[in-house]
Design a protein around this motif. Sequence first.
Motif, PDB file in Angstrom:
ATOM      1  N   UNK A 292       0.828  -1.203   0.000  1.00  0.00           N
ATOM      2  CA  UNK A 292       0.000   0.000   0.000  1.00  0.00           C
ATOM      3  C   UNK A 292       0.863   1.254   0.000  1.00  0.00           C
ATOM      4  N   UNK A 293       1.909   1.269   0.808  1.00  0.00           N
ATOM      5  CA  UNK A 293       2.812   2.424   0.849  1.00  0.00           C
ATOM      6  C   UNK A 293       3.536   2.604  -0.484  1.00  0.00           C
ATOM      7  N   UNK A 294       3.865   1.488  -1.138  1.00  0.00           N
ATOM      8  CA  UNK A 294       4.537   1.576  -2.438  1.00  0.00           C
ATOM      9  C   UNK A 294       3.603   2.174  -3.493  1.00  0.00           C
ATOM     10  N   UNK A 295       2.337   1.758  -3.469  1.00  0.00           N
ATOM     11  CA  UNK A 295       1.357   2.330  -4.393  1.00  0.00           C
ATOM     12  C   UNK A 295       1.157   3.810  -4.102  1.00  0.00           C
ATOM     13  N   UNK A 296       1.162   4.175  -2.829  1.00  0.00           N
ATOM     14  CA  UNK A 296       1.019   5.582  -2.437  1.00  0.00           C
ATOM     15  C   UNK A 296       2.142   6.414  -3.042  1.00  0.00           C
ATOM     16  N   UNK A 300       2.052   9.356  -6.313  1.00  0.00           N
ATOM     17  CA  UNK A 300       2.272  10.747  -5.921  1.00  0.00           C
ATOM     18  C   UNK A 300       1.616  11.145  -4.628  1.00  0.00           C
ATOM     19  N   UNK A 301       1.453  10.212  -3.711  1.00  0.00           N
ATOM     20  CA  UNK A 301       0.829  10.515  -2.434  1.00  0.00           C
ATOM     21  C   UNK A 301       1.766  11.257  -1.489  1.00  0.00           C
ATOM     22  N   UNK A 302       1.263  11.679  -0.343  1.00  0.00           N
ATOM     23  CA  UNK A 302       2.059  12.450   0.617  1.00  0.00           C
ATOM     24  C   UNK A 302       3.169  11.607   1.243  1.00  0.00           C
ATOM     25  N   UNK A 303       4.270  12.251   1.616  1.00  0.00           N
ATOM     26  CA  UNK A 303       5.367  11.571   2.298  1.00  0.00           C
ATOM     27  C   UNK A 303       5.095  11.524   3.803  1.00  0.00           C
ATOM     28  N   UNK A 305       2.937   9.939   5.665  1.00  0.00           N
ATOM     29  CA  UNK A 305       1.539  10.304   5.910  1.00  0.00           C
ATOM     30  C   UNK A 305       0.984   9.687   7.194  1.00  0.00           C
ATOM     31  N   UNK A 306      -0.045  10.308   7.725  1.00  0.00           N
ATOM     32  CA  UNK A 306      -0.837   9.685   8.786  1.00  0.00           C
ATOM     33  C   UNK A 306      -1.787   8.678   8.135  1.00  0.00           C
ATOM     34  N   UNK A 307      -2.401   7.834   8.939  1.00  0.00           N
ATOM     35  CA  UNK A 307      -3.349   6.854   8.406  1.00  0.00           C
ATOM     36  C   UNK A 307      -4.508   7.553   7.699  1.00  0.00           C
ATOM     37  N   UNK A 308      -4.961   8.661   8.261  1.00  0.00           N
ATOM     38  CA  UNK A 308      -6.080   9.389   7.651  1.00  0.00           C
ATOM     39  C   UNK A 308      -5.685   9.977   6.302  1.00  0.00           C
ATOM     40  N   UNK A 309      -4.436  10.440   6.185  1.00  0.00           N
ATOM     41  CA  UNK A 309      -3.975  10.982   4.907  1.00  0.00           C
ATOM     42  C   UNK A 309      -3.889   9.884   3.847  1.00  0.00           C
ATOM     43  N   UNK A 310      -3.463   8.707   4.248  1.00  0.00           N
ATOM     44  CA  UNK A 310      -3.441   7.579   3.315  1.00  0.00           C
ATOM     45  C   UNK A 310      -4.850   7.286   2.817  1.00  0.00           C
ATOM     46  N   UNK A 311      -5.792   7.187   3.744  1.00  0.00           N
ATOM     47  CA  UNK A 311      -7.186   6.920   3.365  1.00  0.00           C
ATOM     48  C   UNK A 311      -7.720   7.990   2.440  1.00  0.00           C
ATOM     49  N   UNK A 312      -7.540   9.254   2.793  1.00  0.00           N
ATOM     50  CA  UNK A 312      -8.091  10.345   1.991  1.00  0.00           C
ATOM     51  C   UNK A 312      -7.469  10.392   0.603  1.00  0.00           C
ATOM     52  N   UNK A 313      -6.177  10.096   0.507  1.00  0.00           N
ATOM     53  CA  UNK A 313      -5.521  10.114  -0.800  1.00  0.00           C
ATOM     54  C   UNK A 313      -6.149   9.075  -1.720  1.00  0.00           C
ATOM     55  N   UNK A 314      -6.318   7.863  -1.241  1.00  0.00           N
ATOM     56  CA  UNK A 314      -6.857   6.803  -2.092  1.00  0.00           C
ATOM     57  C   UNK A 314      -8.347   6.994  -2.371  1.00  0.00           C
ATOM     58  N   UNK A 315      -9.071   7.573  -1.427  1.00  0.00           N
ATOM     59  CA  UNK A 315     -10.493   7.830  -1.663  1.00  0.00           C
ATOM     60  C   UNK A 315     -10.684   8.858  -2.772  1.00  0.00           C
TER      61      UNK A 315
END
Length: 556
Positions: A292-296, A300-303, A305-315
């Motif tokens: 999941x972190x690799x896909x993030x 281009x996801x945040x570096x 990240x908090x768990x909520x930031x991971x969720x919001x990015x993928x949503x």
Amino acid sequence: MNSEKHKMQTILSQASSMNIMAEETDMSLTLETPVGKINGKVVKMDGKYVGEFLGIPYSKQPIGDRRFKFLEPLDEKLDHKVSPFLAHRKGNSAVQLQQGKFWDTKMPVGEDCIYLNIYTPLGSEPENFQKLSESKLPVLFHIHGGGFKIGSGSEPMYDLSFFAVRHDIVCVNINYRLDMLGFLSYPGVIEDNLGLKDQQVALKWTHENISAFGGDQDRVTIYGCSAVQSSVRDEMMSWTKPRMVRILGGASVHYHTLSPESSKYFARAFASSGTVNRLWSRFYRNDHYKKTLKALKMLGGPKNPTAEQVRDFFINLSVDKIKERQIQAKDFITQTKVDQSVSFIPVDEFEEEKLPSKSRMAQKPLLLGVASDEGTMFSDMIFPRKDITKPTWCRQIFSEFFGEKVFYQPLRELLDEISSIPNLPVFVYLFDYKCPTRHKDLFPEAEVPMHFGSFHSLDIPFLFNLAEKKSYLMDPCESDKRVNETCTTMLASFVKSDDLSQFPLVRYETTKKTVNKITADGLTPVGSDCLLPKRKALAFKTITASAMLLMAPNKY
């Protein structure tokens, strides 16, 4: 938007009109169900009628802020806006890669993919249609394969009208979330295995509603046939890392036999070409987290990240962006070296248990099947070449080894686990028929040449009665028809028989390990040695063969 909708309707209409066995009628049928009035279309096949109730949503669609969440029940009945609800067209299939290969779905895809199709035999007298709810016919619940990444329950090959009308069995096909949208997870914010939970919701929906369609909620048989997706070629060389192969269909059925929540909703299970008893059909939780972190990072996801930031990015990720990631992950089919580690399959829910089947298996009759040449098609997926029509020694060796490690060895180990469980009837078949018929829409010679033999999933059209007569998928020869009769009768008998002592297959037992072999000559009980490797020193030979295929795939 309207043009896309028209395109979808055109594609589905063409798929339906290709069926030369079915006659369209001007009749439809409205049923009173617990979820509202539903109107399906009626087709005629060989003098009998079938009600097709297509594109029924079995929950709210997982779109918007419902992405990466458990499915939510519908708030209102299906006919709350227009009564009755028109169930004449199949709904979207799950978002997935579509490269035009014969195994890719041709159906329209979208995040709003939570639909099922019901095929109900209606008999030969239209005036009796409304007595349907009194029928209490047995039910076949089909879970499509595709390696957790591709596939659709709406494929023409899964047209269950043929089977329903022949055997008086109510049939159900489902779609569910796949790949990233179905199996990406993250601790605390995105739950595990949403795609498998979708299947569970569809199974529960069927239990609660199928009586309105003439089915018996207490006589549901779940069926799935595996389809395998493999990692890139470099990983395929490392057979000491057993989690590199992901299996679906048959493995999904096996999963539900291990789930107390699922097992409440079915009476029997049929899994072909796939089990979850080996670790390569599951993925360790920690490895899944890293994926999941690799896909993030890739997207281009945040570096940091908090768990909520991971969720919001993928949503908030667009479907187009998800497809771009899938193309990067799956170009191994087109000979591009890729990073397959960003595609998603289920998290291992039995990580602490080496043999989950023995302790968890539902005490319900189980039918297991496998084809005699399971591995043949995968050597050309893993080591692509320009011309796949010619067999080579290297590919034969690799195919046999792949089949052994992915299909036959796991099946033997599962049988060793469960054959001693008291009061658990287990039956096994080996499909050993090299179908001579080729068709551009089912078995195109350029994609599945004759030398593939009795390849992976070849038994499906014969189980579903698609080779009984000439249809839009097959123009069967006489041996095709004989094998069709054996297979479809076997499946129907397993679904319908009140007394399995009358089932045509011989039971697999600890003291008598019988496998039922299906050939052009019929059904023959044989010993379990037929599931063993055909060659000696196969692992050693595979090292040589794989090295040669890596070096010069077009030559070898």
